[in-house]
Design an enzyme around this catalytic site. Sequence first.
Site, PDB file in Angstrom:
ATOM      1  CG  LEU A  18     -27.437 -28.444 -31.362  1.00 17.10           C
ATOM      2  CD1 LEU A  18     -26.560 -28.791 -32.556  1.00 17.10           C
ATOM      3  CD2 LEU A  18     -28.666 -29.340 -31.332  1.00 17.10           C
ATOM      4  N   GLY A  19     -25.619 -27.628 -27.141  1.00  9.21           N
ATOM      5  CA  GLY A  19     -24.740 -27.948 -26.020  1.00  9.21           C
ATOM      6  C   GLY A  19     -23.884 -26.764 -25.644  1.00  9.21           C
ATOM      7  N   GLY A  21     -20.120 -25.600 -23.102  1.00  5.26           N
ATOM      8  CA  GLY A  21     -18.957 -26.044 -22.351  1.00  5.26           C
ATOM      9  C   GLY A  21     -17.928 -24.955 -22.260  1.00  5.26           C
ATOM     10  N   GLY A  22     -16.714 -25.346 -21.837  1.00  7.50           N
ATOM     11  CA  GLY A  22     -15.665 -24.373 -21.588  1.00  7.50           C
ATOM     12  C   GLY A  22     -15.224 -23.610 -22.816  1.00  7.50           C
ATOM     13  CD  GLU A  25     -23.854 -20.808 -24.744  1.00  4.66           C
ATOM     14  OE1 GLU A  25     -24.491 -20.165 -25.606  1.00  4.66           O
ATOM     15  OE2 GLU A  25     -24.109 -20.768 -23.539  1.00  4.66           O
ATOM     16  CB  VAL A  26     -22.671 -26.508 -30.308  1.00  5.13           C
ATOM     17  CG1 VAL A  26     -23.152 -27.036 -31.660  1.00  5.13           C
ATOM     18  CG2 VAL A  26     -21.162 -26.610 -30.228  1.00  5.13           C
ATOM     19  CG  ASP A 130     -10.291 -35.845 -26.648  1.00  3.22           C
ATOM     20  OD1 ASP A 130      -9.947 -36.832 -25.960  1.00  3.22           O
ATOM     21  OD2 ASP A 130     -11.232 -35.100 -26.339  1.00  3.22           O
TER      22      ASP A 130
END
Length: 699
Positions: A18-19, A21-22, A25-26, A130
């Site tokens: 799905l995505g 980043g730092g 992962e998902v 956030d």
Amino acid sequence: MSLTPGSNFAGYQVIRRLGRGGMGEVYLVENPQLRRQEALKVIGSAVSADPQFAARFAREAQTTAALDHPSIIRLYRYGVEDDAPWFSMEYLAGSDLSGVRLPDREVVDVAMRVADALDYAHSRGVVHRDIKPANIQVGRGTRGELERVTVLDFGVAKLSAATGMTGTGAFIGTISYSAPEVLDGVEASPASDQYSLACTLFLLMTGSVPFPGDSPSMVMMGHFHATPSVSALRPDLAVLDPVFQRALAKIPTQRYASCREFVAALAQAMSVAHHAGATRPTPAFPHVAHHYDPTQIGPSHPVPGRPRRRITRLAVAVGAVALVAVLVGAVIAVVQNRDSSSGPGPVAAAVQNGVSQVAAGTSFSCAVRDGDVYCWGASEGGVLGTAARTTSPTPVQVAGISKVSVISAINDSVCAVSEGNLFCWGVDVSAEMSGSEDNRPHTSIPTKVDGLAGVTAVSMQNDGICAVADGELYCWGENKAGQLGDGSTTSRGTPTKVPGLTGVRSVALAYATTCALVGDRVSCWGYNKEGNVGDGTTVNRLQPVPVAGLGDVSELGSVHNGFCAGSQSGPLECWGRWQGPYVIGADWSNPLAKPEFGLTGVTVLASGGYSSCAIASNGLRCWGDGNSGQLGSGSTTLADGELTAAPSGISDASAVAVGTLHACAVANGGVYCWGDGSKGQLGDGGTDIRATPVRVNGI
């Protein structure tokens, strides 16, 4: 660590990514045991290489998993597989609010649900850190109605900070939505979450963040020095300016006491604006500085350092700041269908998951859990929801009402707010007839009060009821002293609008006197022979008059024949008629507000019989008559004008109610009661006096 579609990981079958980043992962995965799709996040190897990470990861995952709220994404499981930490969570279908245009009424609805989720998390020691449009996801029904609002990202900011992956002096958050104290290197707090929520709602209502800029440094300077202005972008919503200016105050203690309080003020101001004919233009949604792609997990953006002392806190590698995001930022949501015709009104309070509120009458108590009402004790008048006048020492669910957000009780009567509508049952306290309560109408079935919508608050007294609806105040019942505020002394059997009041936040009733909190000021009317109205006179008032010398009020309540008002940082101030136990020293009548007890930061005030309790900056405190143990201090003696110690075992109370000879509080994830239990009103299955709190069975 990358996973291949079709492979197995930690007992899950991987469907697709799905995505990334730092932080890792998902993936969309299949849970083979439950046969459902879930989202699974795998933490990057650079993070898991930290020898202290495993313990921190487990601790933060457990904290996040313990959050149980309809507007907080649900974490299912966590573990470590092939040296890679992972956790699974809900897979939700929907879209986040990045670049989305919503009608004003939906903005208010979203705000209420997010505020409720944040206050719930804050009460359990969890700060989001956030809040922004990308971390708020909505799901819609088949007809396009707003069904679900979910806050993403709980836990990841604290987790990333704990691992040290952000670097020394790094800042976690998104600059356009971050509070100035967080930008200055101070630990995030509930007040900073409120600030971020205010920035988010400002964008949704105007199409621009409150402090735009062409560079990160310009945005930061706005947070530190500029004043937000809704009216500059939407003149029709000028009434919202003071609300946002308080929520976006540079000093955290000058903001609202909670996110819910902020949104309640926003909803009331919005109601005023729309009654005045506000119209929503199409927002342009210009480019927002560093409003990054929400599908990216843990992106970093360069931010220049701030001069002088702040540069050492913000600047890393020539001012680069790691903006870590997304525990669940790439996760997309699954929703349950609900008929939009039963949805909440634009100013209805969100229903909190778990136990949220309590109420207490003469010999009974009630609590709201998951939106349902449970009562226990003596069912005089049918308050337990049964036609027979029975007694139950343990909670029974009141049939015929759900999705309750507000509840109030007096003597043998209960009123509750469900989806913006007011329902009452038990003895009809507003009935226009003489004689005892036994002669008044009774009903064990929650009955809707006609003529009201968007109800957010209700207060009851022996002879009348008042409710806040769409920011305006309506009262009915006896009116011999002008306590209905309509300029007459004619009793009313149906809700009658109190003229001249808009933006009403709450209401309190004492004997033949009524007070309302409008903005941060208090106005009162009705019986005033003992200074009850607080205007410096002893002349009855048939219409609202301001309480002299009183401002910046956030909490209002009645105490016997008087009233008290509290603020975030100021002392509890009281006026009117107080007798013996209520006041330090002798009885007094005071037509002007005066400080009492040294209590500060009062957020909840409750009174009944001859005792009172307040939730203040130093926790829950009670005073007055304790002959039946109703002060919860372990004693059955009178606390003559003195505050008692906090009721034993109660350290995190969020709500309190005081009956005739007992009291109850929401604390420690349940309901606790103390005092006279002769009619089962303590809910512990017994009928004894308890001088210290006991937990209510099953709540």
